[in-house]
Scaffold this motif. Sequence first.
Motif, short mmCIF file in Angstrom:
data_model
loop_
_atom_site.label_atom_id
_atom_site.label_comp_id
_atom_site.label_asym_id
_atom_site.label_seq_id
_atom_site.Cartn_x
_atom_site.Cartn_y
_atom_site.Cartn_z
N SER A 14 0.80 -1.22 0.00
CA SER A 14 0.00 0.00 0.00
C SER A 14 0.83 1.27 0.00
O SER A 14 0.28 2.37 -0.03
CB SER A 14 -0.94 -0.01 1.22
N GLY A 15 2.17 1.13 0.06
CA GLY A 15 3.04 2.30 -0.03
C GLY A 15 2.81 3.30 1.09
O GLY A 15 2.78 4.51 0.86
N LEU A 16 2.70 2.83 2.32
CA LEU A 16 2.36 3.70 3.45
C LEU A 16 3.57 4.36 4.08
O LEU A 16 3.43 5.30 4.86
CB LEU A 16 1.62 2.90 4.52
N SER A 17 4.77 3.87 3.78
CA SER A 17 5.97 4.31 4.51
C SER A 17 6.69 5.43 3.77
O SER A 17 7.55 5.19 2.92
CB SER A 17 6.91 3.11 4.72
N THR A 18 6.38 6.66 4.11
CA THR A 18 7.04 7.82 3.52
C THR A 18 8.53 7.79 3.84
O THR A 18 8.93 7.55 4.97
CB THR A 18 6.43 9.13 4.07
N SER B 51 9.01 0.86 -0.64
CA SER B 51 7.60 0.85 -0.28
C SER B 51 6.77 1.69 -1.24
O SER B 51 5.69 1.28 -1.67
CB SER B 51 7.42 1.36 1.15
N LEU B 52 7.28 2.85 -1.61
CA LEU B 52 6.56 3.74 -2.51
C LEU B 52 6.62 3.25 -3.96
O LEU B 52 5.66 3.40 -4.72
CB LEU B 52 7.14 5.16 -2.42
N THR B 53 7.74 2.62 -4.34
CA THR B 53 7.91 2.16 -5.72
C THR B 53 6.91 1.06 -6.07
O THR B 53 6.39 1.03 -7.20
CB THR B 53 9.35 1.62 -5.92
N TYR B 54 6.63 0.15 -5.14
CA TYR B 54 5.77 -1.00 -5.44
C TYR B 54 4.33 -0.79 -4.97
O TYR B 54 3.56 -1.75 -4.90
CB TYR B 54 6.37 -2.26 -4.79
N LYS B 55 3.96 0.44 -4.71
CA LYS B 55 2.62 0.75 -4.22
C LYS B 55 1.54 0.22 -5.15
O LYS B 55 1.62 0.38 -6.37
CB LYS B 55 2.48 2.27 -4.06
N HIS B 56 0.55 -0.44 -4.56
CA HIS B 56 -0.63 -0.96 -5.25
C HIS B 56 -0.36 -2.18 -6.12
O HIS B 56 -1.26 -2.62 -6.85
CB HIS B 56 -1.32 0.12 -6.08
N GLN B 57 0.84 -2.73 -6.08
CA GLN B 57 1.07 -3.96 -6.82
C GLN B 57 0.44 -5.15 -6.08
O GLN B 57 0.12 -5.07 -4.90
CB GLN B 57 2.57 -4.20 -7.03
N VAL C 276 5.53 6.53 16.26
CA VAL C 276 4.55 7.60 16.02
C VAL C 276 4.72 8.28 14.67
O VAL C 276 3.86 9.07 14.27
CB VAL C 276 4.63 8.67 17.14
N SER C 277 5.78 7.98 13.94
CA SER C 277 6.01 8.68 12.67
C SER C 277 4.99 8.33 11.61
O SER C 277 4.78 9.10 10.66
CB SER C 277 7.42 8.39 12.15
N HIS C 278 4.35 7.15 11.71
CA HIS C 278 3.35 6.73 10.73
C HIS C 278 2.16 6.10 11.45
O HIS C 278 2.34 5.24 12.31
CB HIS C 278 3.93 5.71 9.75
N PHE C 279 0.97 6.51 11.07
CA PHE C 279 -0.23 6.03 11.75
C PHE C 279 -0.33 4.50 11.71
O PHE C 279 -0.63 3.86 12.72
CB PHE C 279 -1.48 6.64 11.12
N HIS C 280 -0.05 3.90 10.56
CA HIS C 280 -0.24 2.45 10.44
C HIS C 280 0.67 1.66 11.36
O HIS C 280 0.36 0.52 11.71
CB HIS C 280 -0.07 2.00 8.98
N ARG C 281 1.78 2.26 11.78
CA ARG C 281 2.68 1.59 12.71
C ARG C 281 2.41 1.99 14.16
O ARG C 281 2.69 1.22 15.09
CB ARG C 281 4.13 1.87 12.35
N SER C 282 1.86 3.18 14.34
CA SER C 282 1.63 3.66 15.71
C SER C 282 0.55 2.87 16.43
O SER C 282 0.42 2.97 17.65
CB SER C 282 1.23 5.14 15.67
N ILE C 283 -0.21 2.05 15.69
CA ILE C 283 -1.28 1.27 16.31
C ILE C 283 -0.81 -0.14 16.70
O ILE C 283 -1.62 -0.98 17.09
CB ILE C 283 -2.51 1.18 15.37
N GLU C 284 0.50 -0.38 16.62
CA GLU C 284 1.03 -1.71 16.89
C GLU C 284 1.42 -1.96 18.34
O GLU C 284 1.39 -3.10 18.81
CB GLU C 284 2.28 -1.98 16.01
N HIS C 285 1.85 -0.93 19.06
CA HIS C 285 2.64 -1.15 20.27
C HIS C 285 1.90 -1.89 21.38
O HIS C 285 2.51 -2.63 22.16
CB HIS C 285 3.22 0.16 20.81
#
Length: 445
Positions: free
Chosen positions: A19-23, A28-34, A133-142
């Motif tokens: 999903s290319g979520l990691s700015t 991660s950005l190159t293969y987005k949506h594959q 905390v830098s990315h929402f999708h990872r901040s919900i893991e801890h």
Amino acid sequence: MMAYEANFDGLVGPTHNYSGLSTGNIASLTYKHQISNPKQAALQGLDKMRALANLGLIQGVIAPQMRPDIKMLRRLGFSGNDNRVLQQASKYAPQLLTCCYSASSMWAANAATVSPSADTNDRRIHFTPANLVSHFHRSIEHQTTARILAAMFNDDNRFCHHQPLPASEQLGDEGAANHTRFCDQYGHQGVEMFVFGRYGFDQHQQAPMQYSARQTYEASAAIARLHQLDPQQVVMTQQNPLLIDQGVFHNDVIAVGNQQTLFCHQYAFLNQTDVYQQLQQKMGTDFSIIEVPDDVVSVDDAVSSYLFNSQLVTLPNGDVSLILPHQCRDNPRVWHYVQQLLQMRVGINRVDLFDLSQSMKNGGGPACLRLRVVLTAQEQQAVNPAVLLTDSLFKQLQAWIHLHYRDQLVDADFADPSLLLQSQTALDELTRILKLGSVYDFQRM
């Protein structure tokens, strides 16, 4: 005291996707949506675990997060039964739904920072789950990460579990991806190096311009205090901000260390000469620095091949192996350097290559997949034995993956309620295999 370094790898979850979520993460950005292949991704990671165990290393397994995170979607205002929550999120907030489907916990290097008992004042192993905390999708893991680690290392006499640092921009913590430990022997007191990207409160210090630096000095310093480390045995160093803007989002993309060896790029750190001096002063004359010149391996080559996102491991026979992805062999400049490195005989005796293409397309190589934990024999006995890889567990997990994982996954599948049920069924069974108890929210309702 005699001790060994164990690798605990993140098991790739059933919703592995691109999903290319990691700015700041170029792959991660190159293969987005594959189209992704969760089954292949999980099997590739499991094969690496078995290979390292067969080399004589202690190898463990970290369970993935439950995705999609329905509880988080409800916190964000979606209501009704689970199917309705998915349909609403898919229609009105597809980006949020994508984040709640991320399988990024596979990169266990971001799960936590770990300090061994030889370094800590109370002589326990200390764990601090990363707040991410830098990315929402990872901040919900801890929260789930903390439960899983507590179920794996469940002995208060041997292990100390801290809460994640407060979830603030000034205290951004990305875990062991920005932490390296050096020592003469694993059971002896070592030197812990914390690498940060910026200062949380001092905006006048150097920082990247294009991408945000994820780790702060304040977070690293707080973990060193929480883990009761001797300040004289700690090195704090800043990542080169110019390299963060070139896709070096964590230190483990540009440097790796093990025992008395630091393997890094010429431009890995800000004030690199000073970093070398601090390490050599604390580690002594036997400390070895292998610096790769930029005109031999450029930063772009390092990022695309993940030469430094490797595992540097000491085998039982004393050999030191560099665990690399196939992409290093596919890059002529990088592979030529690797051959030269082996011929130089500077402390790395062998190279082991692995196909981790599914992980690499999302920007995670061998080092991203593992969390390093130094264990004495007594501490190893206190680890939940069900998470330590054996031939039997390997076969059991292999069959489990074949039974529960899909061959293909695309963003359009996220609204499919059957994917949610498949994931819950799979992880409910996994917690029984690994004897973790009820670590997932859907098991605790």
